[in-house]
Design an enzyme around this catalytic site. Structure first.
Site, short mmCIF file in Angstrom:
data_model
loop_
_atom_site.label_atom_id
_atom_site.label_comp_id
_atom_site.label_asym_id
_atom_site.label_seq_id
_atom_site.Cartn_x
_atom_site.Cartn_y
_atom_site.Cartn_z
N GLU A 161 -2.79 7.25 6.88
CA GLU A 161 -1.41 7.36 7.36
C GLU A 161 -0.46 7.92 6.30
O GLU A 161 0.49 7.27 5.86
CB GLU A 161 -0.91 6.01 7.87
CG GLU A 161 -1.67 5.51 9.09
CD GLU A 161 -1.16 4.20 9.64
OE1 GLU A 161 -1.37 3.92 10.83
OE2 GLU A 161 -0.54 3.43 8.87
N ARG A 213 0.87 -1.16 0.00
CA ARG A 213 0.00 0.00 0.00
C ARG A 213 0.92 1.22 0.00
O ARG A 213 2.13 1.11 0.15
CB ARG A 213 -0.92 0.02 1.22
CG ARG A 213 -0.17 0.13 2.55
CD ARG A 213 -1.10 0.20 3.74
NE ARG A 213 -0.35 0.37 4.98
CZ ARG A 213 -0.91 0.47 6.19
NH1 ARG A 213 -2.22 0.41 6.31
NH2 ARG A 213 -0.16 0.64 7.26
N GLU A 261 -7.04 4.96 15.45
CA GLU A 261 -6.66 3.55 15.62
C GLU A 261 -6.05 3.41 17.01
O GLU A 261 -4.93 3.83 17.24
CB GLU A 261 -5.65 3.11 14.55
CG GLU A 261 -6.20 3.13 13.12
CD GLU A 261 -5.21 2.61 12.09
OE1 GLU A 261 -4.22 1.95 12.50
OE2 GLU A 261 -5.41 2.88 10.89
#
Length: 654
Positions: free
Chosen positions: A142, A103, A297
């Site tokens: 992120e 990713r 998170e």
């Protein structure tokens, strides 16, 4: 108060979704985050969109009263896009083009990738802009993770050259700022400006710092494009999940300007085993906008890829969650709802294990959910008392990382050391930018104000002259905005404020120590890494070195400036000595302090006309507090027992 979990319905059969939603509701979960890695399902082929499965998931959650944080899915471009257009893929510093299979593979500069991102985002936002269940938007996922901020592709080189042209205006100005007369680096055309790749053994630190700035700016502008798309259609607030200390390739102070709400991802197991490192990150996030934030998170189980961290012990999930709330979190979202049984995060555990059945961690989240539901309105929206400001600058961190000068010298390590010392002394600390408003702080601490401009000096001087107290650490005022060492005696532009100069310095490095002693004291203190030998001009000597060839020379001085005062410390005290020094300094200023037993964290929050005090036990031993007040959680009065990893919250009128 929002209390939730990160949910991936696409990982599980649809017939399971209703059970998940019911179990969430029974755990008092009222929000979930969705779709941040679902681009391939939302757009299975170019121009073909399918939101039906996501519609059904949202409807299923809504029947149990659960709202949604909707994510733009751009952190994970689909295979069809990466295969058709490999030019959108990032190039690493060693010249390697990243391939599909992870990713965050994309180059944030790529105009083509930005166009595809805008297309999927626009379709997603148009579809859900008026869905009352969507209460918050999250950009991407992120930014900067996996070393993805900096790219070294040809498109980035052209964009960097244009960025330099805009910043400096002329090649003459750039050549002067970068000192290109050294080694015959003079540029006669913008197209000659290179990227700082591994093909260059020793790169120009001025070029390197500007490339760090450019790379940060590219990611920020990419995020801003997503914000603009969302605001075309939706009035829901916007965030993105940032990361804490140690993730410093993006200037979060600038990125946060485009956000309505700051959020970040908290994994205490990866925090070096120190609760203070987690607290630092919470306070850093709160300081980005000076307001409450979310944890998007929050760790809820063993975490990791091939190797997982230890399982949170009973009470730790609750402790970590209340620690976040104590430092300003108004939303807690656990990662993740259920542990995935396939691909890269098989051992990154969630509230439920792979089998999906409620167990100990679920019951702990459920019990805390009841507390949050009962007390949430009394806890959310609280503020921090304005006591001590710790100045944190991303460009300073980049410059020091490029040239630490002394072995073992770390900008983030130094910031954390000062934070620990201030918190050990019992001070309330805000972590803010050097450019933020300083009025109202009893003390402003800048452990290493490395890159300094005349405008910044004026900003600090205004605070001091009006009665402020400023503490500057070593290696301050060393560089100008272009990352050139200043030609004045150090601390450069700060010297008039400091009332002293640096006669010489000694980069002693890690593992080496020297001694210093406060004036009038009898106990010798220890310092390490760096020594500035100070020569006061108008400042008074507060401490002198007690070892080395500079024994007897000034180590710490104080200068009175109109109604305020400035300290300059020429060295880096070791842990115990730094705690002593910060405690002494705070005592000199009359700052109200509340030191606690080792392992007990005390955090003050202001809610309306009340003062709330969080007591957090980070140890595996029970601790009794006498005279603390009435605990909002347990109802205990005056004498409160904190169980292992226990929490208490007291409240009184302020």
């Amino acid at each position: 108060m929002y209390y939730g979990a990160d949910y991936y319905p696409e990982h599980w059969p649809q017939e399971r979704w209703a059970l998940d939603a019911r179990l969430m509701r029974e755990a008092h979960i009222n929000v979930v985050r969705l779709a941040e890695f679902a681009w391939a399902l939302l757009e299975p082929s170019e121009g073909t969109y399918d939101f039906s499965w996501l519609d059904l998931a949202i409807e299923t959650l809504a029947r149990e009263g659960i709202k949604v944080v909707m994510c733009t899915p751009t952190a994970a471009p689909p295979a069809w896009l990466c295969t058709a257009h490999p030019e959108i893929m990032r190039v690493t510093r060693d010249g390697r083009r990243v391939s599909f299979g992870m990713r965050r593979q994309y180059c944030a500069t790529s105009a083509l990738y930005r166009r595809y991102s805008a297309n999927i985002n626009r379709k997603l936002v148009e579809h859900y802009a008026h869905n009352e269940n969507v209460v918050l938007w999250q950009l991407d996922n992120e930014f900067g993770c996996h070393d993805s901020t900096r790219c070294y592709c040809p498109e980035c080189q052209a964009a960097f050259q244009a960025w330099c042209r805009q910043r400096y205006g002329s090649l003459q100005a750039l050549n002067e700022a970068w000192g290109t007369s050294f080694w015959s680096h003079v540029y006669t055309a913008w197209e000659q400006i290179p990227l700082p790749t591994d093909s260059v053994a020793i790169s120009n630190p001025c070029l390197e710092l500007d490339y760090d700035r450019f790379s940060s700016d590219q990611m920020i502008s990419y995020a801003r494009e997503q914000v603009d798309v969302i605001k075309e259609f939706s009035i829901a607030p916007i965030t993105t999940n940032l990361m804490g200390i140690g993730f410093d390739t993006i200037d979060y102070h600038r990125l946060a300007q485009d956000l309505d709400l700051v959020s970040w991802d908290n994994y205490p197991s990866f925090a070096g085993g120190t609760p203070s490192r987690v607290s630092f990150s919470h306070d850093l996030m709160r300081g980005l906008k000076g307001q409450p934030f979310w944890v998007m998170e929050e760790q809820s189980g063993p975490a990791g890829g091939a190797v997982a961290t230890p399982t949170p012990m009973p009470g730790q999930i609750r402790l970590w969650s209340y620690q976040a709330m104590a430092h300003g979190a108004d939303g807690i979202v656990y990662f993740r709802w259920r542990t995935c049984s396939f691909n890269s995060e098989e051992y990154w555990h969630g509230i439920l294990d792979h089998h999906g059945e409620p167990d100990r961690r679920y019951r702990e989240v459920q019990a805390m959910g009841e507390e949050v539901e009962r007390l949430g309105a009394r806890l959310e929206g609280a503020a921090s008392p304005r006591s001590v400001a710790l100045l944190y600058s991303y460009p300073d961190g980049w410059a020091v990382t490029l040239q630490p000068t002394a072995e073992g010298l770390s900008y983030s390590g130094l910031m954390l050391a000062y934070y620990n010392a201030l918190r050990t002394a019992g001070a309330s600390v805000d972590i803010i930018s050097p450019w933020d408003e300083l009025d109202g702080y009893e003390l402003v601490v800048a452990p290493m104000l490395h890159v300094v401009t005349p405008e910044l000096v004026d900003h600090l001087a205004a605070y001091v002259e009006a009665g402020g107290s400023l503490y500057l650490g070593t290696r301050s005022g060393v560089k100008d905005a272009s990352n050139r060492v200043v030609t004045q005696r150090l601390p450069g532009l700060l010297a008039p404020l400091v009332g002293a100069t640096v006669a010489e310095y000694d980069p002693i490095g890690a593992g080496q120590t020297r001694q210093f002693m406060l004036r009038g004291a009898h106990e010798v203190q220890t310092c390490t890494l760096w020594v500035d030998v100070l020569r006061p001009t108008i400042a008074e000597t507060i401490a002198t070195y007690a070892s080395g060839y500079y024994a007897g020379e000034t180590a710490l001085c104080r200068n009175r400036v109109k109604q305020g005062q400035v300290w300059y410390c020429g060295t880096i005290p070791e842990e115990a000595s730094l705690a002593m020094l910060m405690g002494w300094l705070l005592g000199e200023l009359g700052v109200e302090l509340h030191p606690m037993p080792k392992g007990i964290e005390r955090v003050v929050r202001l809610q309306g006309g009340c003062q709330q005090v969080y007591y957090l036990n980070h140890t595996s031993e029970a601790v009794t507090l006498v005279g603390a007040g009435t605990d909002l959680l347990s109802g205990a009065v005056n004498t409160i027992t904190l169980e292992p990893f226990g929490v208490a919250i007291t409240e009184k009128e302020s």
